[in-house]
Structures are given as structure tokens and as C-alpha cells.
Design a protein around this motif. Sequence first.
Motif, PDB file in Angstrom:
ATOM      1  N   GLY A 166       0.773  -1.276  -0.092  1.00  0.00           N
ATOM      2  CA  GLY A 166       0.130   0.000  -0.026  1.00  0.00           C
ATOM      3  C   GLY A 166       0.692   1.297  -0.051  1.00  0.00           C
ATOM      4  N   ALA A 167       2.004   1.044  -0.145  1.00  0.00           N
ATOM      5  CA  ALA A 167       3.066   2.480   0.063  1.00  0.00           C
ATOM      6  C   ALA A 167       3.054   3.146  -1.249  1.00  0.00           C
ATOM      7  CB  ALA A 167       4.202   1.997   0.171  1.00  0.00           C
ATOM      8  N   GLY A 168       2.341   2.525  -2.433  1.00  0.00           N
ATOM      9  CA  GLY A 168       2.496   3.198  -3.742  1.00  0.00           C
ATOM     10  C   GLY A 168       3.527   2.688  -4.823  1.00  0.00           C
ATOM     11  N   LYS A 169       4.101   1.638  -4.551  1.00  0.00           N
ATOM     12  CA  LYS A 169       5.094   0.794  -5.447  1.00  0.00           C
ATOM     13  C   LYS A 169       4.334   0.691  -6.806  1.00  0.00           C
ATOM     14  CE  LYS A 169       6.107  -2.568  -2.856  1.00  0.00           C
ATOM     15  NZ  LYS A 169       5.269  -2.301  -1.752  1.00  0.00           N
ATOM     16  N   SER A 170       3.080  -0.029  -6.730  1.00  0.00           N
ATOM     17  CA  SER A 170       2.540  -0.541  -7.934  1.00  0.00           C
ATOM     18  C   SER A 170       2.065   0.825  -8.869  1.00  0.00           C
ATOM     19  CB  SER A 170       1.364  -1.178  -7.708  1.00  0.00           C
ATOM     20  OG  SER A 170       1.490  -2.411  -7.154  1.00  0.00           O
ATOM     21  N   THR A 171       1.775   1.865  -8.230  1.00  0.00           N
ATOM     22  CA  THR A 171       1.464   3.027  -8.983  1.00  0.00           C
ATOM     23  C   THR A 171       2.780   3.544  -9.747  1.00  0.00           C
ATOM     24  OG1 THR A 171      -0.188   3.625  -7.398  1.00  0.00           O
ATOM     25  CG2 THR A 171       0.645   5.458  -8.628  1.00  0.00           C
ATOM     26  N   ILE A 172       3.933   3.735  -9.055  1.00  0.00           N
ATOM     27  CA  ILE A 172       5.053   4.269  -9.542  1.00  0.00           C
ATOM     28  C   ILE A 172       5.597   3.356 -10.661  1.00  0.00           C
ATOM     29  CG2 ILE A 172       7.464   4.385  -8.995  1.00  0.00           C
ATOM     30  CD1 ILE A 172       6.841   5.484  -6.182  1.00  0.00           C
ATOM     31  N   LEU A 173       5.355   2.019 -10.606  1.00  0.00           N
ATOM     32  CA  LEU A 173       5.612   1.196 -11.495  1.00  0.00           C
ATOM     33  C   LEU A 173       4.652   1.283 -12.803  1.00  0.00           C
ATOM     34  CD1 LEU A 173       7.996  -1.005 -11.817  1.00  0.00           C
ATOM     35  CD2 LEU A 173       6.105  -2.841 -11.716  1.00  0.00           C
ATOM     36  N   GLY A 174       3.668   1.651 -12.828  1.00  0.00           N
ATOM     37  CA  GLY A 174       2.795   1.957 -13.657  1.00  0.00           C
ATOM     38  C   GLY A 174       3.084   3.255 -14.457  1.00  0.00           C
TER      39      GLY A 174
END
Length: 283
Positions: free
Chosen positions: A46-54
Motif C-alpha cells: 500500500g505504499a504506492g509501489k505499483s502506482t510508481i511502476l505503472g
Amino acid sequence: MIDDVLGDRALELADVTVRRDGKQILHGVSFSVGAGEHWALLGPNGAGKSTILGLCGALTHPTSGVVRVLGAQLGRVELAALRRSIGHVNPRHPLRSPLTVREVVLTGVTGSIELPLRWKPTPAQLAHVDDLLAALGLTGKAEQRWPTLSQGERGRTLIARALVARPRLLLLDEPSTGLDVAAREQLLETIDGLDTTHPEIASILVTHHLEELPSTTTHAVLIANGRVVAAGPAGEVVTSRNVTAAFEHPIDVEHRAGRWSARARRAAAPDSGPDCAEPISAG
């Protein structure tokens, strides 16, 4: 048109924010990845890693700030062309057909999940696929079908699929998911080998387990609650102090023989004697 490079930067995020459904997910995220560098993107769930990878994969756009991928600024470039220069390894690959290993790798040429009807690879494309299979130790598995492969074999197949289009940026989204210790170590050896076989490629590996970092990791960015806790050379970022701050729990980090490990910090006993072990700390 995609520029060859932005200086020597493969990727740059500058004061990036992302909002969705009225919720702010990223808050002023900034870091840049140089050509040939191997970054780890670390942080709790939930830290935002997937959002950054996108954003790194040119799959999404920021709400504000600037994202440049391989010299192209998102919002000012044709995305399909840019994505062809980005390799993406996702162990949750949504393949349904029982393709062979060679066919799965060939889908990286077409940028599809299944092979397009009536499409045939050229002899040069087939030769390149076979070269990659040999480099990743998959020659003997080339005709085996996806459902029969182990998780480790699938991981190496997906790396070959990501490399077949000769990308300049490689994104590895928790590639060790579902692997046992032996398969994880084999996969990490494969990733480490890319530093020799594909030295020009920049990479970003996402994980929340320090034990899953390859020894060739050069840099890291720690994310917590959508903000950067620390970013830079891996030895300066992946420390007990920074990891404790990101995960909001006292963690001791050890770096030994090029690999990282982490464990919860134990409170010292009130009357600890000389036989009590000191906690390992790198921060």
C-alpha cells in the motif's frame, strides 16, 4: 518521437503526484534512473509501489509533476511506441492458452498475450528467441507448455519474453512471488547475469522483501505512504534506519556478500549478560 536518452537518464520522476477517486496516492515523488543502473523499489504493502511502476511503464499518467521515460515525457509521446522499448516481467502473467515456452517468448515480439492469428516470426526473430532461451538455461524447455512449467521456469521464460524486443528499460514486478528458496535463488542468478549479457539495460525491481534483491542492485528508493523515504545508492538507502522508517517497525538490516537480509530488532533484556548476541545493524 522518442529520444535516445535524456542525458544519461533512462527514467526521471520529478515532483510527481497521483490522485485517484479523490485520494492522493503519491506525494511529490522524485528520483531518476541512469542507463545501466539497477534499482530496487521498496516499501510496505500500500505504499504506492505499483502506482510508481505503472508510471515507469508508461501505463498511467501523473496528476501533476513530470515523468520522462527513455527521454520521452508522458503526455507528449505516442505511448504504444514507447512501451515497445520497455520490458515488463510480471509473475501474474495472464496467459490462458497452453503455449510453449518458445511461443510465450515470441509474444514479446508482438507485444501481446497470445500469438496473433496468421502472424509468423521471421528467421531472425526465431534465432533471437533461441539465443535468449540458451542464455537463460531454457533450451531444453523450449517445447514444453506453460501449464507444465514450474514457477521458476515461468519466471525465466517471462524474463526472456521481456528481453526479446530489446528493451532499454526492464521492470520486474515482484518476480520472486510464489517461488521456493531454490527457485528464488536461481531466478536471482538469472537477473544478476543480465548485468553481463545486457549491460545497457536499466532496471527497476519491485519487492518488499530485502532477501529478494539481486546482488547487482546498484540503487534503491524506499517508499512509505506515497512519499520517498530515501533514494540513491543502495548501500546508503537500504539501512536499518531507513527501512525502520519506511516500514514503521524496528528492523535490523544486514548486507553480506552482496545480499541483504532483515529481521525485527529484538529489545535488549534488562539483565543481558556477555552471552547475549548483539543485534546486527547496518544503519
